[in-house]
Design a protein around this motif. Sequence first.
Motif, mmCIF file in Angstrom:
data_model
loop_
_atom_site.group_PDB
_atom_site.id
_atom_site.type_symbol
_atom_site.label_atom_id
_atom_site.label_comp_id
_atom_site.label_asym_id
_atom_site.label_seq_id
_atom_site.Cartn_x
_atom_site.Cartn_y
_atom_site.Cartn_z
ATOM 1 N N GLU A 36 8.467 7.334 7.574
ATOM 2 C CA GLU A 36 9.544 7.909 7.646
ATOM 3 C C GLU A 36 9.965 9.142 6.883
ATOM 4 N N CYS A 37 8.960 8.827 5.499
ATOM 5 C CA CYS A 37 9.064 9.317 4.302
ATOM 6 C C CYS A 37 8.662 10.708 4.431
ATOM 7 N N GLY A 38 7.465 10.453 5.364
ATOM 8 C CA GLY A 38 6.750 12.118 5.131
ATOM 9 C C GLY A 38 4.931 11.529 4.991
ATOM 10 N N VAL A 39 4.655 10.182 4.295
ATOM 11 C CA VAL A 39 3.905 9.306 3.981
ATOM 12 C C VAL A 39 2.332 9.814 4.849
ATOM 13 N N ARG A 40 1.059 10.857 5.386
ATOM 14 C CA ARG A 40 0.405 10.290 5.915
ATOM 15 C C ARG A 40 -0.878 9.384 5.546
ATOM 16 N N ARG A 41 -1.061 8.976 5.198
ATOM 17 C CA ARG A 41 -2.486 8.167 4.272
ATOM 18 C C ARG A 41 -1.635 7.197 3.138
ATOM 19 N N ILE A 42 -1.693 5.740 3.861
ATOM 20 C CA ILE A 42 -1.277 4.820 2.965
ATOM 21 C C ILE A 42 -3.238 4.001 2.659
ATOM 22 N N ALA A 43 -3.713 4.656 0.922
ATOM 23 C CA ALA A 43 -5.108 4.256 1.376
ATOM 24 C C ALA A 43 -5.212 3.374 0.014
ATOM 25 N N LEU A 44 -5.355 2.072 0.689
ATOM 26 C CA LEU A 44 -5.760 0.651 0.230
ATOM 27 C C LEU A 44 -7.468 0.805 -0.476
ATOM 28 N N GLU A 45 -6.720 0.145 -1.795
ATOM 29 C CA GLU A 45 -8.470 -0.159 -2.691
ATOM 30 C C GLU A 45 -8.857 -1.464 -2.384
ATOM 31 N N PHE A 46 -9.904 -1.435 -2.086
ATOM 32 C CA PHE A 46 -10.664 -2.915 -2.576
ATOM 33 C C PHE A 46 -10.685 -3.752 -3.623
ATOM 34 N N HIS A 47 -10.012 -5.407 -3.274
ATOM 35 C CA HIS A 47 -10.134 -5.485 -4.382
ATOM 36 C C HIS A 47 -9.616 -7.562 -4.032
ATOM 37 N N GLY A 48 -10.090 -7.769 -5.610
ATOM 38 C CA GLY A 48 -9.539 -9.487 -5.101
ATOM 39 C C GLY A 48 -8.854 -9.970 -6.196
ATOM 40 N N TRP A 49 -8.569 -11.161 -5.104
ATOM 41 C CA TRP A 49 -7.093 -11.740 -4.500
ATOM 42 C C TRP A 49 -6.092 -10.482 -3.999
ATOM 43 N N GLN A 50 -6.807 -10.283 -3.089
ATOM 44 C CA GLN A 50 -6.442 -9.257 -1.600
ATOM 45 C C GLN A 50 -6.703 -9.773 -0.478
ATOM 46 N N LEU A 51 -5.867 -9.540 0.303
ATOM 47 C CA LEU A 51 -5.891 -9.763 1.781
ATOM 48 C C LEU A 51 -6.957 -8.766 2.196
ATOM 49 N N VAL A 52 -6.984 -7.660 1.924
ATOM 50 C CA VAL A 52 -8.110 -6.727 2.268
ATOM 51 C C VAL A 52 -8.546 -6.446 0.666
ATOM 52 N N TYR A 53 -10.493 -6.698 1.164
ATOM 53 C CA TYR A 53 -11.701 -6.339 -0.246
ATOM 54 C C TYR A 53 -13.083 -6.044 0.157
ATOM 55 N N ASN A 54 -12.996 -5.825 1.807
ATOM 56 C CA ASN A 54 -14.120 -5.038 1.782
ATOM 57 C C ASN A 54 -13.717 -4.288 3.567
ATOM 58 N N PRO A 55 -14.082 -3.436 3.879
ATOM 59 C CA PRO A 55 -14.242 -2.713 5.593
ATOM 60 C C PRO A 55 -13.615 -3.181 6.530
ATOM 61 N N GLU A 56 -14.192 -4.605 6.496
ATOM 62 C CA GLU A 56 -13.146 -4.961 7.677
ATOM 63 C C GLU A 56 -12.465 -5.709 8.447
ATOM 64 N N THR A 57 -12.366 -5.998 6.729
ATOM 65 C CA THR A 57 -10.681 -6.754 6.483
ATOM 66 C C THR A 57 -10.176 -5.521 6.162
ATOM 67 N N LEU A 58 -10.468 -3.969 6.417
ATOM 68 C CA LEU A 58 -9.063 -2.869 5.973
ATOM 69 C C LEU A 58 -8.780 -2.405 7.437
ATOM 70 N N LEU A 59 -10.318 -2.533 8.175
ATOM 71 C CA LEU A 59 -10.375 -2.559 9.775
ATOM 72 C C LEU A 59 -9.360 -3.410 10.305
ATOM 73 N N ARG A 60 -9.414 -4.654 10.118
ATOM 74 C CA ARG A 60 -8.487 -5.493 11.054
ATOM 75 C C ARG A 60 -7.397 -4.466 10.681
#
Length: 309
Positions: free
Chosen positions: A158-182
């Motif tokens: 709604e704000c016009g953001v087209r890309r949210i770029a998530l960074e892999f890191h420890g203590w995060q739910l997304v920390y590798n390609p598999e979790t990002l793609l999920r």
Amino acid sequence: MKLGLMTDSLAHLPLEQAAAKCRELGLEQVELGCGNWSSAPHVDLDALVNSADARRALTGILSDNGLTISALNCSGNPLFPGEKGRQHRAVTEKTFRLAGQLGIETVVMMSGLPGGCPQDHSPTWIVTSWPPETEEILRYQWDEAIARWQEMARQAEECGVRRIALEFHGWQLVYNPETLLRLRQAVGPIVGVNLDPSHLFWMGADPLAVARELRQCIYHVHIKDVRTEPAAAVNSLLDTKGVLEFARRSWNFVTPGSGHDETWWRTFVDTLRALGYDGPLSIEQEDYTIPLDDALEQASALLHRILES
């Protein structure tokens, strides 16, 4: 590709001096920290969201130094239980608004991490499938995360953001390609990766293989290296000592070229090019083992040599 800097690396300088330093280093872009885990040294988020004059002043300083904005960064934990999560989500929502006002289409974040059950007051990071309670925790966390992220993605769009770029890191739910793609499958193509080789190194992955795996959704790139230290042979790469205890750690963030040589970084950039990536390369300076100015000069010189060859 354009070479830039995550300006938290110059948190000790006011914006005018930080921008001048970027110009001196031959950089073209900046990535601005807007809050949450960033101290937002160059961004008064509320003032910028509420004042067109403040936004013009910010972009004017950058323009005077030949700089544009590659992305806004609000890395934090928007999935944290309770009040802290609400605070982080509020900063995230305002960052989306500011991005739209500035015409910036990329916001760098981390995925966050929920608690392990409704009663938890802090997050729980699961990195093994045993004991069996881990599977129940993961099911709860993913259900929580997907619901939250679907709402945040809607707000960003709604704000016009087209890309949210998530960074892999420890203590995060997304920390590798598999979790990002999920998460991407559940939320949509607005979710992609901020590819930072450093975290992949210490978690045991190959950043080149990761880049190839995620070729369709590399939205932003951080330039940061890791050096494995002798202590790793005894204590493993799982290390909870603070980053300023670098003499005792199993691994340390270091200036590009100090953990992996110039040949590796040249291969990394060449791989990105071959995959069709033509976006920012944003230096994130977190090397505490050498003086700051030396680190920035070494990093920028190495990347200039690679980009100009």
